[in-house]
Design an enzyme around this catalytic site. Structure first.
Site, PDB file in Angstrom:
ATOM      1  N   ARG A 119       8.872  -8.818  14.851  1.00 17.92           N
ATOM      2  CA  ARG A 119       9.193  -7.442  14.433  1.00 17.92           C
ATOM      3  C   ARG A 119       8.226  -6.498  15.121  1.00 17.92           C
ATOM      4  O   ARG A 119       7.017  -6.761  15.173  1.00 17.92           O
ATOM      5  CB  ARG A 119       9.057  -7.337  12.907  1.00 17.92           C
ATOM      6  CG  ARG A 119       9.247  -5.913  12.375  1.00 17.92           C
ATOM      7  CD  ARG A 119       9.169  -5.884  10.853  1.00 17.92           C
ATOM      8  NE  ARG A 119       8.917  -4.532  10.380  1.00 17.92           N
ATOM      9  CZ  ARG A 119       9.869  -3.669  10.020  1.00 17.92           C
ATOM     10  NH1 ARG A 119      11.133  -4.024  10.052  1.00 17.92           N
ATOM     11  NH2 ARG A 119       9.546  -2.459   9.608  1.00 17.92           N
TER      12      ARG A 119
ATOM     13  N   HIS B 209       0.846  -1.196   0.000  1.00 22.21           N
ATOM     14  CA  HIS B 209       0.000   0.000   0.000  1.00 22.21           C
ATOM     15  C   HIS B 209       0.881   1.245   0.000  1.00 22.21           C
ATOM     16  O   HIS B 209       2.085   1.156   0.255  1.00 22.21           O
ATOM     17  CB  HIS B 209      -0.909   0.027   1.248  1.00 22.21           C
ATOM     18  CG  HIS B 209      -0.154   0.189   2.528  1.00 22.21           C
ATOM     19  ND1 HIS B 209       0.559  -0.836   3.110  1.00 22.21           N
ATOM     20  CD2 HIS B 209       0.036   1.271   3.349  1.00 22.21           C
ATOM     21  CE1 HIS B 209       1.148  -0.417   4.213  1.00 22.21           C
ATOM     22  NE2 HIS B 209       0.858   0.864   4.382  1.00 22.21           N
TER      23      HIS B 209
ATOM     24  N   ASP C 126       0.922   5.190   1.869  1.00 26.62           N
ATOM     25  CA  ASP C 126       0.298   5.858   3.010  1.00 26.62           C
ATOM     26  C   ASP C 126      -0.462   7.077   2.497  1.00 26.62           C
ATOM     27  O   ASP C 126       0.070   7.860   1.706  1.00 26.62           O
ATOM     28  CB  ASP C 126       1.366   6.281   4.033  1.00 26.62           C
ATOM     29  CG  ASP C 126       2.043   5.073   4.673  1.00 26.62           C
ATOM     30  OD1 ASP C 126       1.442   3.977   4.666  1.00 26.62           O
ATOM     31  OD2 ASP C 126       3.168   5.226   5.194  1.00 26.62           O
TER      32      ASP C 126
HETATM   33  C1  GA4 Z   1      -2.378   2.661   5.587  1.00 29.01           C
HETATM   34  C2  GA4 Z   1      -1.530   3.644   6.404  1.00 29.01           C
HETATM   35  C3  GA4 Z   1      -1.925   3.669   7.890  1.00 29.01           C
HETATM   36  O1  GA4 Z   1      -1.458   2.483   8.537  1.00 29.01           O
HETATM   37  C4  GA4 Z   1      -3.473   3.768   8.064  1.00 29.01           C
HETATM   38  C5  GA4 Z   1      -4.056   2.520   7.437  1.00 29.01           C
HETATM   39  C6  GA4 Z   1      -5.575   2.325   7.527  1.00 29.01           C
HETATM   40  C7  GA4 Z   1      -5.966   1.437   8.723  1.00 29.01           C
HETATM   41  O2  GA4 Z   1      -5.250   0.514   9.077  1.00 29.01           O
HETATM   42  O3  GA4 Z   1      -7.059   1.694   9.265  1.00 29.01           O
HETATM   43  C8  GA4 Z   1      -6.013   1.718   6.159  1.00 29.01           C
HETATM   44  C9  GA4 Z   1      -4.786   1.926   5.218  1.00 29.01           C
HETATM   45  C10 GA4 Z   1      -3.857   2.839   5.966  1.00 29.01           C
HETATM   46  C11 GA4 Z   1      -5.204   2.507   3.851  1.00 29.01           C
HETATM   47  C12 GA4 Z   1      -6.497   1.853   3.268  1.00 29.01           C
HETATM   48  C13 GA4 Z   1      -7.530   1.513   4.366  1.00 29.01           C
HETATM   49  C14 GA4 Z   1      -7.240   2.378   5.585  1.00 29.01           C
HETATM   50  C15 GA4 Z   1      -6.447   0.263   6.164  1.00 29.01           C
HETATM   51  C16 GA4 Z   1      -7.206   0.150   4.894  1.00 29.01           C
HETATM   52  C17 GA4 Z   1      -7.486  -0.989   4.296  1.00 29.01           C
HETATM   53  C18 GA4 Z   1      -3.840   3.996   9.517  1.00 29.01           C
HETATM   54  C19 GA4 Z   1      -4.011   4.803   7.132  1.00 29.01           C
HETATM   55  O4  GA4 Z   1      -4.221   5.971   7.375  1.00 29.01           O
HETATM   56  O5  GA4 Z   1      -4.280   4.232   5.905  1.00 29.01           O
END
Ligand code: GA4
Length: 330
Positions: free
Chosen positions: A273, A206, A208
């Site tokens: 980790r 993914h 951020d």
């Molecule tokens: C990825 C980056 C951060 O960890 C996060 C994640 C969020 C979550 O875990 O709730 C998301 C992910 C993240 C992006 C897409 C969506 C939302 C999980 C998911 C499948 C906290 C963020 O801001 O986006």
């Protein structure tokens, strides 16, 4: 976490078409924050990789160790206890389930809002400490990495000749900044090789969504980034440094000059980790758009949107989906 059976592991995502020992990225750009002339190197690293490592960051080791040891204590608690601090909706304790749309990984985590209103009660009672102890440990660490983020963003603005230099950092400094903090624990998974012979995904690929992310991990490898040549490469861990990711919002604000880096974490068969990541985001009402001084006479590649709109859309799609494409101009 539960002991894995062959059946259980088969439900976890694995890395397809990978060799078992991926190559290490030994040329990670290293930025020495004590050197003022690092600004041009930061710009170069953001353009080439959207990723770099910082040293001489001035975050006291004591803050790191204190928070890390509380996290270890928490993750070592019985699952039945940890579940009392969940589910992560989005904040709280989460186990294997990431987000709300069916993503899973070999990970357990705590997701927190950096907002001062955040309630630490559930975590504190599991750890048997006063909520203020946890709040202080998180706040000390988060304030220090937020400062590092702002220093980097200001050096970046200077490197891009943007005036004033706080264009990006002021968004994190805003009292309404929508920033989050997560602690990820990837338990060792000895069954990986026996059952699959492949690499098991701890946290799937993914980018951020925010502006900038600051990651610190223990000495266990697992983090990989995707290079522009399409190859995944492992980042050697370095517990005394921070790793910085360009987020989607910074990609938009630079009109695509910087790319948000695709990354993922692979589970380790032997060692656990632990990582802590600060995601610096803007206030919800902030318009995310290319900075006029970076347009160089070109059109914006993106439609106009607020951070609230972007975040909302982020939570409706899968982890690996390209979220920015929904906001690109056709
Ligand atoms: C990825 C980056 C951060 O960890 C996060 C994640 C969020 C979550 O875990 O709730 C998301 C992910 C993240 C992006 C897409 C969506 C939302 C999980 C998911 C499948 C906290 C963020 O801001 O986006």
């Amino acid at each position: 976490m539960v002991v894995l059976t062959k059946q259980a592991i088969e439900h976890f995502p694995i890395v397809k078409n990978s060799c078992k020992s991926p190559s290490f990225f030994n040329d990670v750009p290293v930025i020495d924050l004590s050197k003022p002339d690092s600004k041009n190197l930061i710009v170069k690293a953001c353009e080439e990789f959207g990723f770099f490592k910082v040293i001489n960051h001035n975050v006291p080791m004591e803050f790191i160790i204190t928070l890390e040891s509380e996290a270890i204590k928490f993750f070592s608690s019985p699952l039945s206890e940890k579940l009392k601090a969940g589910p992560a909706d989005p904040f709280g304790y989460g186990n294997k389930k990431i987000g709300q749309n069916g993503d899973i990984g070999w990970v357990e985590y705590i997701l927190l809002s950096t907002n001062s209103e955040f309630n630490y009660q559930k975590f504190a009672s599991i750890l048997g400490v006063n909520p203020e102890t946890i709040r202080a440990a998180v706040n000390d660490y988060v304030s220090a990495v937020k400062k590092v983020s702002c220093d980097i963003l200001e050096m970046l603005a200077e490197g891009l000749n943007i005036n004033p230099k706080n264009v990006f950092s002021k968004l994190l400094m805003d009292e309404k900044s929508d920033s989050v903090f997560r602690l990820n624990h990837y338990p060792p998974c000895p069954a990986i090789e026996e059952f699959t012979g492949k690499n098991l995904i701890g946290f799937g690929e993914h980018t951020d969504p925010q502006i900038i992310s600051v990651l610190r991990s223990n000495n266990t490898s697992g983090l990989q980034i995707l290079l522009t040549n399409g190859h995944w490469i492992s980042v050697p861990p370095d517990p005394s440094s921070f790793f910085i990711n360009v987020g989607d919002s910074l990609q938009v604000m630079t009109n695509g000059r910087f790319k948000s880096v695709k990354h993922r974490v692979l589970a380790n068969s032997v060692k656990s980790r632990l990582s802590m990541i600060y995601f610096g985001g803007p206030p919800l009402t902030e318009k995310i758009a290319p900075l006029p001084s970076l347009m160089e006479g070109k059109d914006s590649l993106y439609k106009e949107f607020t951070w609230f709109e972007y975040k909302k859309s982020t939570y409706t799609i899968r982890l690996a989906d390209n979220r920015l494409v929904l906001f690109e101009k056709s």
